[in-house]
Each structure stands twice: as structure tokens, then as C-alpha cells.
Design an enzyme around this catalytic site. Structure first.
Site, PDB file in Angstrom:
ATOM      1  N   HIS A  70      47.736  45.455  63.120  1.00  0.00           N
ATOM      2  CA  HIS A  70      46.588  46.262  62.942  1.00  0.00           C
ATOM      3  C   HIS A  70      45.990  46.589  64.456  1.00  0.00           C
ATOM      4  CE1 HIS A  70      42.518  47.711  61.841  1.00  0.00           C
ATOM      5  NE2 HIS A  70      42.121  46.493  61.986  1.00  0.00           N
ATOM      6  N   TYR A  77      37.296  52.228  61.581  1.00  0.00           N
ATOM      7  CA  TYR A  77      36.061  51.573  61.554  1.00  0.00           C
ATOM      8  C   TYR A  77      35.356  51.211  63.011  1.00  0.00           C
ATOM      9  CZ  TYR A  77      38.421  47.146  62.031  1.00  0.00           C
ATOM     10  OH  TYR A  77      39.412  46.171  62.673  1.00  0.00           O
ATOM     11  N   ASP A 114      44.230  35.766  25.161  1.00  0.00           N
ATOM     12  CA  ASP A 114      44.289  35.875  23.834  1.00  0.00           C
ATOM     13  C   ASP A 114      45.764  35.915  23.458  1.00  0.00           C
ATOM     14  OD1 ASP A 114      44.120  38.508  24.688  1.00  0.00           O
ATOM     15  OD2 ASP A 114      43.062  39.202  23.059  1.00  0.00           O
TER      16      ASP A 114
HETATM   17  P1  FAD Z   1      44.343  32.389  60.518  1.00  0.00           P
HETATM   18  O1  FAD Z   1      42.869  32.699  61.325  1.00  0.00           O
HETATM   19  O2  FAD Z   1      45.516  33.131  60.579  1.00  0.00           O
HETATM   20  O3  FAD Z   1      44.388  31.084  60.422  1.00  0.00           O
HETATM   21  C1  FAD Z   1      45.501  30.199  60.016  1.00  0.00           C
HETATM   22  C2  FAD Z   1      45.870  29.237  60.851  1.00  0.00           C
HETATM   23  O4  FAD Z   1      47.147  28.449  60.386  1.00  0.00           O
HETATM   24  C3  FAD Z   1      46.306  29.534  62.361  1.00  0.00           C
HETATM   25  O5  FAD Z   1      45.358  28.985  63.162  1.00  0.00           O
HETATM   26  C4  FAD Z   1      47.684  29.107  62.689  1.00  0.00           C
HETATM   27  O6  FAD Z   1      47.690  28.617  63.984  1.00  0.00           O
HETATM   28  C5  FAD Z   1      47.660  27.949  61.850  1.00  0.00           C
HETATM   29  N1  FAD Z   1      49.169  27.569  61.290  1.00  0.00           N
HETATM   30  C6  FAD Z   1      49.888  28.467  60.811  1.00  0.00           C
HETATM   31  N2  FAD Z   1      51.248  27.862  60.760  1.00  0.00           N
HETATM   32  C7  FAD Z   1      51.014  26.513  60.976  1.00  0.00           C
HETATM   33  C8  FAD Z   1      51.637  25.293  60.999  1.00  0.00           C
HETATM   34  N3  FAD Z   1      53.067  25.433  60.905  1.00  0.00           N
HETATM   35  N4  FAD Z   1      51.274  24.034  61.373  1.00  0.00           N
HETATM   36  C9  FAD Z   1      49.958  23.911  61.741  1.00  0.00           C
HETATM   37  N5  FAD Z   1      48.988  25.205  61.687  1.00  0.00           N
HETATM   38  C10 FAD Z   1      49.487  26.299  61.308  1.00  0.00           C
HETATM   39  N6  FAD Z   1      38.672  40.494  58.390  1.00  0.00           N
HETATM   40  C11 FAD Z   1      37.467  40.894  57.964  1.00  0.00           C
HETATM   41  O7  FAD Z   1      37.047  40.497  57.156  1.00  0.00           O
HETATM   42  N7  FAD Z   1      36.834  41.813  58.731  1.00  0.00           N
HETATM   43  C12 FAD Z   1      37.343  42.398  59.788  1.00  0.00           C
HETATM   44  O8  FAD Z   1      36.464  43.334  60.493  1.00  0.00           O
HETATM   45  C13 FAD Z   1      38.513  42.195  60.326  1.00  0.00           C
HETATM   46  N8  FAD Z   1      39.068  42.738  61.142  1.00  0.00           N
HETATM   47  C14 FAD Z   1      40.217  42.254  61.675  1.00  0.00           C
HETATM   48  C15 FAD Z   1      40.790  42.904  62.898  1.00  0.00           C
HETATM   49  C16 FAD Z   1      42.154  42.568  63.334  1.00  0.00           C
HETATM   50  C17 FAD Z   1      42.720  43.232  64.620  1.00  0.00           C
HETATM   51  C18 FAD Z   1      42.893  41.633  62.431  1.00  0.00           C
HETATM   52  C19 FAD Z   1      44.153  41.262  63.117  1.00  0.00           C
HETATM   53  C20 FAD Z   1      42.365  41.046  61.430  1.00  0.00           C
HETATM   54  C21 FAD Z   1      41.178  41.418  60.812  1.00  0.00           C
HETATM   55  N9  FAD Z   1      40.513  40.886  59.710  1.00  0.00           N
HETATM   56  C22 FAD Z   1      39.350  41.099  59.417  1.00  0.00           C
HETATM   57  C23 FAD Z   1      41.519  39.807  59.009  1.00  0.00           C
HETATM   58  C24 FAD Z   1      41.140  38.446  59.125  1.00  0.00           C
HETATM   59  O9  FAD Z   1      41.301  38.305  60.530  1.00  0.00           O
HETATM   60  C25 FAD Z   1      41.907  37.482  58.503  1.00  0.00           C
HETATM   61  O10 FAD Z   1      42.177  38.041  57.206  1.00  0.00           O
HETATM   62  C26 FAD Z   1      41.434  36.133  58.453  1.00  0.00           C
HETATM   63  O11 FAD Z   1      41.000  35.713  59.697  1.00  0.00           O
HETATM   64  C27 FAD Z   1      42.366  34.927  58.050  1.00  0.00           C
HETATM   65  O12 FAD Z   1      41.973  33.928  58.089  1.00  0.00           O
HETATM   66  P2  FAD Z   1      42.903  32.739  57.812  1.00  0.00           P
HETATM   67  O13 FAD Z   1      42.322  31.174  58.076  1.00  0.00           O
HETATM   68  O14 FAD Z   1      43.698  32.628  56.577  1.00  0.00           O
HETATM   69  O15 FAD Z   1      44.164  32.818  58.779  1.00  0.00           O
HETATM   70  N1  THG Z   2      50.745  42.041  20.316  1.00  0.00           N
HETATM   71  C1  THG Z   2      51.257  40.952  20.230  1.00  0.00           C
HETATM   72  N2  THG Z   2      50.696  39.990  21.025  1.00  0.00           N
HETATM   73  C2  THG Z   2      49.703  40.402  21.695  1.00  0.00           C
HETATM   74  C3  THG Z   2      49.141  41.807  21.824  1.00  0.00           C
HETATM   75  C4  THG Z   2      49.515  42.643  20.948  1.00  0.00           C
HETATM   76  N3  THG Z   2      49.352  39.547  22.657  1.00  0.00           N
HETATM   77  C5  THG Z   2      48.240  39.774  23.609  1.00  0.00           C
HETATM   78  C6  THG Z   2      47.364  40.891  23.125  1.00  0.00           C
HETATM   79  N4  THG Z   2      48.092  41.879  22.594  1.00  0.00           N
HETATM   80  C7  THG Z   2      46.555  40.059  22.210  1.00  0.00           C
HETATM   81  N5  THG Z   2      45.251  41.005  21.753  1.00  0.00           N
HETATM   82  C8  THG Z   2      45.183  41.272  20.315  1.00  0.00           C
HETATM   83  C9  THG Z   2      44.010  41.838  19.907  1.00  0.00           C
HETATM   84  C10 THG Z   2      43.767  42.204  18.787  1.00  0.00           C
HETATM   85  C11 THG Z   2      44.678  41.890  17.783  1.00  0.00           C
HETATM   86  C12 THG Z   2      46.064  41.517  17.926  1.00  0.00           C
HETATM   87  C13 THG Z   2      46.216  41.120  19.608  1.00  0.00           C
HETATM   88  C14 THG Z   2      44.324  42.220  16.336  1.00  0.00           C
HETATM   89  N6  THG Z   2      43.324  41.721  15.813  1.00  0.00           N
HETATM   90  C15 THG Z   2      42.673  41.981  14.540  1.00  0.00           C
HETATM   91  C16 THG Z   2      41.305  42.094  14.336  1.00  0.00           C
HETATM   92  O1  THG Z   2      40.611  41.601  15.323  1.00  0.00           O
HETATM   93  O2  THG Z   2      40.847  42.497  13.306  1.00  0.00           O
HETATM   94  C17 THG Z   2      43.354  40.929  13.648  1.00  0.00           C
HETATM   95  C18 THG Z   2      42.793  39.289  13.963  1.00  0.00           C
HETATM   96  C19 THG Z   2      42.981  38.390  13.015  1.00  0.00           C
HETATM   97  O3  THG Z   2      43.238  38.793  11.659  1.00  0.00           O
HETATM   98  O4  THG Z   2      42.723  37.219  13.295  1.00  0.00           O
HETATM   99  O5  THG Z   2      45.184  42.705  15.731  1.00  0.00           O
HETATM  100  O6  THG Z   2      49.223  43.701  21.076  1.00  0.00           O
HETATM  101  N7  THG Z   2      52.260  40.486  19.201  1.00  0.00           N
END
Ligand code: FAD
Ligand code: THG
Length: 885
Positions: free
Chosen positions: A297, A328, A618
Site C-alpha cells: 500500500h 487519506y 442456538d
Molecule cells: P507487525 O508490525 O508486522 O509485526 C509483526 C512482527 O513479527 C514483525 O516485527 C516481524 O519481524 C515479526 N516476525 C515475523 N516473522 C517472524 C519470525 N519468523 N520470527 C520472529 N519474528 C517474526 N494501520 C492503522 O491502524 N492506521 C494506519 O494509518 C495505518 N497505515 C498504514 C500504512 C502503511 C503504509 C502500512 C504498510 C500499514 C498501515 N497500517 C495502518 C497497518 C498497520 O501498520 C498494521 O496492520 C500493523 O502495524 C500490524 O501490526 P502487527 O504487530 O500485527 O504486525
Molecule cells: N433449522 C434447523 N436448525 C437450525 C435453524 C433452522 N439451527 C440454527 C438456527 N436455525 C436456529 N434457530 C432457530 C430459531 C427458532 C426456531 C428454530 C431454530 C423455532 N423456534 C420455535 C419458537 O421459538 O417458537 C420453537 C421453539 C421450541 O418449541 O422450543 O422454531 O432454521 N434445523
């Protein structure tokens, strides 16, 4: 510069003398000159960086109240964190704050700027996001960084944030974002172009239509914040070892046991990969797919600007986003820093990233910083000068292509892997969300669960088909391109599609299905074949342009036909698990809240709770035989949870892909199905919430009498090979009854009229069953199930999932809008849909408990206040006459 030995490494010559990576090792004789430096202003602690007594007086964040001398305190399990970027440093701080002080952070590069993404992040922190989890992560990051200083320098400049609109569509989007902000408790206001100009005098006001101003956002000093947290963690006993490259992860019996580096092996009970975009590399060592794509980027700095001459502060104006052109901006004293997402995606292979020293030798400032490709920048430079005419007098002084992580859905990947217990991921995290993520992961590790709902970021969320390198590359690149786009909540990505299709796909295509995508599945939202039914509906209220997207009046016709006749719904994407074995009943009974001790043939609606009584999912549990159950589930996390807890005499299998399901629902459902089978499908012969194994003509099916749409009917399951035959059999049998195929759009409307909750949207592990209105599925008198104790101790709910009906039949909202009670923000909408039977839009919202039926509230939709009223549920068919007959 003093090189200190808390970063004591094991030299290759003398690897880990005790095989215990925790003992203080001898002074590192081979430390490179640029290794772990500490500025003189903030000298780093004692030679034994393990438990430096000198830091005992430093302020500690709660809950570390333990006043015993450090060497007498329990140190918790041995944790190794890989990576000392912002995430690794923050995690070490959060873990040690919770009393887990045996933390070793291994970093391949030299501290304090080891060369990952953090080492060059310009640090813009905007909190507003459609994702509530991300907004909460960011809010905590700001709160924390505001409290951090290094040598008197603050880690956060609260200069505010400003997003600009130069098109009417973007201005509407800013109103929508203001809604998200209000829903999540973020202060913000849509402001005029004149106000934007006041906030950012360099703007050409004539091209701006308005802005969204968030006064509490700002700029993080990412490296400094990392440093401050590193210091604090070190003070509590953590150690940071730079110039240690992780080369392997050791395991035994499905658990991680140690981390191998080029300078020794470090035994560990928990390993957290906080390796940023190197995540896939570490993942491979652990045998785990890490679904993220590193992309470059562009970030540039201009030369000095006359208009900013005399500036002394690093930045004083709000951080600025110009999303219409994917740009930005921030100040760097008298220069401007500009980031762009406008260029083509520039994917980087994490396995090919050069190590630190090689990168330096190759004209790269650091491994995460690739040479600037000026041709990708050129069009954006025009856009910058259009918005900020003062830039015409300067040029780009420096630029680079900085690398960071993109996941297929843009969210972080967090959690412990099941394949390798004790191995955690905290990856694809922005600086913005870093402290919030670290807190959640630390809570997860120490307490067993994060204190907020992070299911959107759960590493289990990607299906196997969504973890291929090609998928991750394609979707990750698309995330990059779309980062600032105006995205409708239903808008699917265009590629790679179709990926997963049900056996009915050809028929759906023939019927003109309008497909959207969910969990990789193509899901019909309505069928153009039903268009002729629209005329008979009468007047439907006109929709605004936004809510009319991914919507069709055909959905209303399909909903009506379901209530009046009978419709086929493709329920194939509904997750199905098979739980078998002698221990299956006891296992499911212990894992979930309702009574499952019923005879084969019973189906039970039940809840998977966590230890704190929060709703993990659920489920419907059908007892098909004494020791065979079919579970209707939600996310892949359900499978993960059951697999983690299943004892040796229980098998759990995801059977979704090999099977399929049609929902046949409507008052004529029985008339359609009965003639196809010799079994009794009468109300008496096949009761509500019962399951039966039978044949429908040639097709063996498992039939379950239940309905998420609140009508008479069955879910019919068969194997995938027979799916098409099942569909055709039902289709043919229903011709005289006026059967039609109906889509998700009608489905969602019908389920909301009936008040059926959708897990993940309406309720999550942040909520208890009693708050969420599903307490009927909890048997507190049952013997021992997960979450039971916690529920007993929970105080009376102070909030409730509350049904609302919009007053004006023409109004609609879509979900995630703020709700105002007495004019003040009091909660947010979870899901909403027009209720075609009720003639009103239905919205469910988390609101304070005790709002009486009939209470008037307002929902803010694109800045407008839409009147709604608290309703009694269920809104439709409270006597259940339509289902139980
Ligand atoms: P990193 O900072 O990459 O840290 C990971 C570390 O792991 C590294 O230091 C690396 O050396 C280490 N590592 C990797 N492999 C190993 C290994 N095998 N052994 C030991 N160490 C290892 N984010 C924002 O929120 N705001 C911004 O404005 C923004 N701007 C950005 C602009 C640019 C140009 C870029 C590139 C990024 C920007 N980001 C921004 C994103 C942000 O920088 C990253 O998402 C964030 O810094 C990631 O942090 P991290 O700690 O996960 O990774
Ligand atoms: N079908 C089946 N499994 C499911 C869903 C489904 N699992 C995930 C999700 N959907 C679960 N959600 C619901 C929500 C409501 C009901 C069923 C699954 C339902 N409720 C009735 C009631 O609230 O009146 C009966 C409850 C009861 O008698 O205990 O029917 O879509 N297979």
C-alpha cells in the site's frame, strides 16, 4: 545507546544451555550493533530483564494488584509471543497485567523498530466501522494510548478525524457512518463544507459537499506505543528477544510445546503468532492455514508546504480521509503524509519477504517496505492536488510500498487453533485495533473468553473452501480495492463465484434466481420467475435508493405466497452436524441448555452457552436414533466447540456439504408432501418439532417438522446426489397447489415477523438467554450444563432484545442503526426487515430493559429520525395456530 541484556538471546554457538528458554541466559556476546536500543531518556531496566526490581514502582493497570515480590508471584503458564510489532507488544502488556508474567516475545528484527508493518505505520485511528467489534477494539486502543507516554511524549494525538464527501452518494454514506458511530457510542457529526474548510484550511471547499467529523479520533505513534507497552510488560517480568527468528513450532499430543528459533528453543504452554503479514509463514510451521494476504500500500510524504510553515506540532488538524479517491492524509509538521488504496493490488508473497539485513542490503528500508512504484502513484497525485490545491507548489519527497495484511473479509483472525492446542493467532490487525485485540486475546487466554463479542474475527469462520491460497489472494486483493468503497450490507464480492452451490442450483438458475453469497454459498434472494405475482400485491411503499438495492418487490410476493400457499426454500447452507456414539446424548445434554433426554424422533431447540452463560449459538438437535443426533447449527465455531469438548466415545462430523435441505413451508405444505409418502404426515401422526425418516417418492429423506418462517411444514434432508430429484419431486407435486421457490429475502422477513433470532446478528456470547428472549430454551432445573452456574449468579437483565415496529408503513431500516429513547441514544438495531404480512418494517434492537409496549422511540436512518414503537412479540401468530395444526 546501551544494549541491554533483558533481550538476552541464545547465540547459535551456545544454544539454550538449559533447554529451558526461561532461564536468564549469559550475556549475549554476539548482539548486532543495532539490536534492541533504548533511548537514554527512558533507560531500560536492570541486567536481568526478567524481573527488574527497579520497575516495581511503575504504574500497573489492574488487575495486577499482587504486591508480593516478583519472584514470589505465580507467573502463569509459559507464553511465547512471535512478533514484537504493535500487536505482540500490546499482548505482552495485557497478559502481564493479568498476572501471566512468564511471557517471552521473539522478534526476528532489531528492536525497537523491527521492520514489520508497525515500523512505518502512519498511525491514523478512525473508530467508525460497521463492525461493532472493530469499533470497540479501536475505542480501547485510543483510551489506552492516551494513557501511554515514553520520555514525556504522548503515544496518541487526539486531533480528531474528518471524512469528506465530494459526491452525493458519499455524503449519504457519511450519514450512514454517523449512524454506525452513534450506534456504537462514538461521538461524531456530519458537518458542512464550510466547517470542513475550518478544520482543514488547505481544502478546496468548492469540491467538498460535507464531512463527518469525529473529534475523539486521531494519530497513534505506533512505535512509541509499542515501546511503552514493551517497557511496561518488561517491568512485569516479560522479556523481549530481538534478532531471534522463529523457524519451527514443536508439538506433542496435539499441543504446542516449544518454539524453535535460530538461536535456541523456547518451551511454551501457549504460543501466539502476532507475526503480522508473516502469519502464513508461522502458520505453516504449525500446520495451520492463516487466511491472510499481504499487500503493498503506497504511502508518501510531500515536501514542505508554505501554508504549514511555522508549524511546530507534528499534527494539529484532524486526520483526513478522502474515500471518493481512496486517499487519506495526515500532517508531518510542515509536510503532508498521504496514503493510497487507489492503485492496483500489489500482492506480496510472505514466504519471499527478505529477512531484515537482506532487505536493507537490497535498497529496502525494512522487510515490510518495498521500493516505491511511482507509476502507481501518478493518478492519485492529481487527485491530491485537486482536493488540496496547496500541494501544487510541492512534490513528493519520499514514498514507499508498505506491506500489511488483508483477510478475505477484512477482519482480523483471532483465537486458538483446534488442530494445535495452545497455538493462537492474533493477526491481520491494524494499529487502530491493536490494543483492543490484545486485550480480547489476553482475556481469552487467561479467562477463557473475551469480554466482548469477537465472533466476527474468530479464526474458525472461514470454511475449508475459503482457505485456499487462491481464494485468500483474490478476496484479500478485493478487500484492498474496496477498503473505502460504499458497500451495501448485502453486497457480495464478485469473485470467485460461484464457489459452493446446492444441488438445486440448476433449477434456481432456470427460475431466474438472484444470488447473493454467504459463507461461500450461492443463495437465492428471490426468483425472477415470481415477478408476475407482484402485480397482485397492490401498492408497495416506495423504497429509498439504498434500501432498494439488493431488494425486489418479488420478495413480498414470495412472502405472501408462503403465508397463503406453499413455497420451497433452499436450506442447504444451514450447517448440519452429525453427533454419534454411546456418549452422544450425555455430551449434548451437558453442552447445551435444553432438555434433550427425549425419545428418538424428538427435535429440540437448545442453546450452546459459554462458561459465563453467554450465547455461543442456538441449535436444533434432532434425536434420530438412541445414539445418533443431527444438529442444526450456525457458524463453523459450533463445530469447533463441539469437537473440542467431545469425549472419546462421541464423534462429531460436519455433514453439510454431502447433504442438502429443502424447507417446504406454507398452509398447503401437508397437501404437497403427504401424497408423496406412505408415512403419516398428519398433525397427530407427525407432531411439531418431531423428526422422521421416510421416502418421498424415490428419495430417502429425514423430515423435521419445524419452520424458521413460522408456517406449517418440514425441513427435508437428503444426500447431495439425490437433491435434484428431491427438488423436482416436490416441484411437480406442488404444481396444482401453486408452489413456488422463495428466497432469503422473503425468509428473513418471515422469520422476523415470527420473532426468531438469528445468532451472530441478534444475539451473541455477549448476551444471556434471558436478555435475548430465548430463556424458554434453558432448563435451569436440569443437571449440569455449561453456563448454568453463571446464569444462576447473573443479576437481573438491564437490557433486552426488543421488538420494534416502524410507525410509518413506508419506512424501512436495515440493521446497525442507533435507537434513540427520549431523544438520547439508547441502543442499536440488530436485524430489520419489512414485514409484508404486518405491513410494517420490523426491527429488533438492544435497548434498556423495562421499556413498556407502546413506548415511542426513534431510529436514526441516514440522519433522519424514523419513529417506531416497542411492540409485543411475537408480532405474528402468537397462538401458533399456523404451525401447530
Ligand atoms: P507487525 O508490525 O508486522 O509485526 C509483526 C512482527 O513479527 C514483525 O516485527 C516481524 O519481524 C515479526 N516476525 C515475523 N516473522 C517472524 C519470525 N519468523 N520470527 C520472529 N519474528 C517474526 N494501520 C492503522 O491502524 N492506521 C494506519 O494509518 C495505518 N497505515 C498504514 C500504512 C502503511 C503504509 C502500512 C504498510 C500499514 C498501515 N497500517 C495502518 C497497518 C498497520 O501498520 C498494521 O496492520 C500493523 O502495524 C500490524 O501490526 P502487527 O504487530 O500485527 O504486525
Ligand atoms: N433449522 C434447523 N436448525 C437450525 C435453524 C433452522 N439451527 C440454527 C438456527 N436455525 C436456529 N434457530 C432457530 C430459531 C427458532 C426456531 C428454530 C431454530 C423455532 N423456534 C420455535 C419458537 O421459538 O417458537 C420453537 C421453539 C421450541 O418449541 O422450543 O422454531 O432454521 N434445523
Amino acid at each position: 545507546m546501551s544494549s541491554t541484556s533483558e533481550a538476552h538471546g541464545h547465540t547459535p554457538e551456545a544454544p539454550h544451555p538449559t533447554a529451558d528458554g526461561h532461564r536468564p541466559a549469559p550475556e549475549d556476546r554476539h548482539r548486532p550493533a543495532d539490536a534492541h536500543r533504548h533511548t537514554p531518556e527512558a533507560p531500560h531496566p536492570a541486567a536481568d530483564g526478567h524481573r527488574p526490581a527497579t520497575l516495581e514502582s511503575r504504574p500497573r493497570t489492574p488487575p495486577a494488584q499482587d504486591r508480593r515480590p516478583a519472584e514470589h508471584r505465580p507467573r502463569g503458564p509459559r507464553v511465547v509471543v512471535i512478533g514484537a510489532g504493535i500487536v505482540g507488544c500490546s499482548l505482552a502488556d495485557e497478559l502481564t497485567a493479568r498476572g501471566w508474567s512468564d511471557v517471552t516475545v521473539l522478534e526476528q528484527g532489531p528492536l525497537p523498530a523491527p521492520g514489520g508493518s508497525t515500523s512505518h505505520a502512519p498511525g491514523l485511528v478512525f473508530r467508525t466501522s460497521p463492525s461493532r467489534a472493530l469499533a470497540q477494539f479501536a475505542a480501547y486502543t485510543i483510551e489506552k494510548f492516551l494513557s501511554l507516554r515514553v520520555a514525556g511524549v504522548r503515544c496518541f494525538d487526539q486531533v480528531g478525524g474528518l471524512e469528506l464527501a465530494t459526491t452525493p452518494e458519499r455524503l449519504a454514506e457519511l450519514h450512514r457512518r454517523a449512524g454506525h458511530a452513534a450506534a456504537w457510542g462514538i461521538r461524531g457529526e456530519v458537518v458542512s463544507a464550510a466547517r470542513c474548510k475550518e478544520l482543514w484550511p488547505l481544502l478546496d471547499e468548492s469540491v467538498v459537499l460535507g464531512g463527518f467529523h469525529t473529534p475523539d479520533d486521531g494519530l497513534a505513534r505506533a512505535l512509541l506505543a509499542a515501546r511503552a507497552q514493551l517497557d511496561r510488560a518488561t517491568g512485569r517480568g516479560a522479556r523481549f528477544l530481538d534478532r531471534h527468528t522463529v523457524t519451527g513450532i514443536e508439538r506433542a499430543g496435539g499441543r504446542v510445546t516449544a518454539v524453535v528459533t535460530d538461536r535456541g528453543t523456547f518451551p511454551a504452554d501457549h504460543v501466539v503468532s502476532a507475526a503480522g503479514f508473516w502469519g502464513p509463514v508461522i502458520g505453516r510451521m504449525a500446520g495451520v492455514d492463516v487466511p491472510l494476504q499481504p499487500l503493498a500500500h503506497q504511502y508518501v510524504r510531500t515536501g514542505p508546504l508554505r501554508e504549514l510553515g511555522g508549524a511546530t506540532a507534528e499534527a494539529s488538524k484532524p486526520i483526513l480521509r478522502f474515500q471518493d479517491r481512496d486517499l487519506y492524509f495526515r500532517e508531518h509538521t510542515d509536510r503532508i503524509g498521504i496514503g493510497s488504496y487507489a492503485h492496483r493490488p500489489l500482492p506480496v508473497d510472505p514466504f519471499a519477504v527478505p529477512p531484515y539485513d537482506e532487505a536493507r542490503a537490497r535498497d529496502m528500508e525494512m522487510p515490510s517496505s518495498y521500493p516505491f512504484t511511482v507509476e502507481d502513484w501518478a493518478p492519485s497525485w492529481e487527485d491530491c492536488r485537486w482536493l488540496l490545491p496547496a500541494l501544487r507548489e510541492t512534490e513528493i519527497e519520499s514514498g514507499f510500498n508498505g506491506v500489511f495484511s488483508f483477510t478475505p473479509d477484512g477482519l482480523p483472525v483471532l483465537g486458538e487453533t483446534r488442530q494445535l492446542r495452545g497455538f493462537w493467532l492474533a493477526e491481520a490487525v491494524w494499529v487502530t485495533h491493536s490494543a483492543g485485540v490484545a486485550k480480547a486475546v489476553a482475556e481469552w487466554m487467561v479467562d477463557g473468553r473475551p469480554s466482548i463479542d469477537v465472533h466476527e474475527c474468530d479464526l474458525t469462520r472461514f470454511e475449508e473452501a475459503q482457505r485456499s491460497p487462491s481464494y485468500v489472494r483474490e478476496r484479500g486483493s478485493q478487500q484492498f480495492a474496496e477498503v473505502y468503497d460504499v458497500l451495501h450490507p448485502l453486497q457480495p464480492m464478485e469473485r470467485p463465484r460461484p464457489l459452493r452451490v446446492s444441488p438445486f442450483y440448476v433449477r434456481q438458475q432456470q427460475l431466474g434466481a438472484f444470488f447473493l453469497e454467504g459463507s461461500g454459498w450461492e443463495r437465492p434472494h428471490w426468483y425472477e420467475a415470481n415477478a408476475p405475482l407482484v402485480d397482485a400485491l397492490g401498492e408497495l411503499p416506495e423504497r429509498d435508493a439504498w434500501s432498494a438495492r439488493y431488494w425486489s418487490p418479488i420478495a413480498a410476493a414470495e412472502a405472501r405466497a408462503t403465508r397463503e400457499r406453499v413455497a420451497l426454500y433452499d436450506m442447504t447452507p444451514l450447517r448440519r452436524l452429525e453427533v454419534t456414539g454411546p456418549g452422544a446424548l450425555a455430551f449434548l445434554d451437558r453442552m447445551t441448555s435444553n432438555n434433550l433426554r427425549k425419545k428418538p424422533g424428538a427435535v429440540t431447540y437448545t442453546l450452546l452457552l459459554d462458561e459465563a452463560g453467554g450465547i455461543r449459538s442456538d441449535l436444533t438437535v434432532a434425536r434420530l436414533a438412541a445414539d445418533r443426533f443431527q444438529v442444526g447449527a450456525n457458524s463453523p465455531a459450533d463445530l469447533d466447540r463441539l469437537l473440542r469438548h467431545a469425549p472419546a466415545d462421541v464423534q462429531v462430523r460436519d455433514i453439510t456439504s454431502g447433504t442438502c435441505c429443502v424447507g417446504v413451508w406454507g398452509p398447503l405444505a401437508r397437501a404437497l408432501v403427504q401424497p408423496l409418502t406412505g408415512d403419516d404426515f398428519s398433525h397427530e401422526g407427525f407432531g411439531y418439532f418431531r423428526a422422521k425418516r421416510t421416502w418421498l417418492a424415490h428419495v430417502p429423506v429425514t423430515a423435521m417438522r419445524l419452520s424458521y418462517v413460522g408456517e406449517l411444514g418440514w425441513e427435508l434432508y437428503t444426500s447431495a446426489d439425490l437433491g435434484l430429484r428431491l427438488w423436482d419431486t416436490l416441484w411437480e407435486a406442488g404444481q396444482d397447489l401453486g408452489v413456488l421457490a422463495a428466497g432469503r429475502s422473503a425468509f428473513n422477513s418471515l422469520r422476523l415477523e415470527k420473532g426468531y433470532r438469528a445468532w451472530g446478528t441478534d444475539m451473541t456470547d455477549e448476551h444471556t438467554p434471558f436478555e435475548a428472549g430465548v430463556g424458554f430454551a434453558v432448563r435451569m432445573d436440569k443437571e449440569g450444563f455449561t453456563g448454568q452456574e453463571a446464569l444462576r449468579d447473573r443479576p437481573a437483565p438491564t437490557r433486552r432484545l426488543t421488538p420494534l415496529l416502524l410507525d410509518d408503513p413506508a419506512s424501512v431500516v436495515l440493521g446497525k442503526e442507533p435507537v434513540l429513547v427520549g431523544g438520547a441514544p439508547a441502543g442499536y438495531v440488530t436485524s430489520a426487515s419489512y414485514g409484508y404480512t404486518l405491513g410494517r418494517c420490523v426491527a429488533y434492537a438492544w435497548l434498556p430493559a423495562g421499556l413498556a409496549t407502546g413506548t415511542g422511540v426513534h431510529i436514526e436512518y441516514f440522519g433522519e429520525k424514523v419513529a417506531a414503537t416497542v411492540a409485543d412479540e411475537p408480532l405474528f401468530d402468537p397462538e401458533m395456530t399456523r404451525i401447530r395444526r
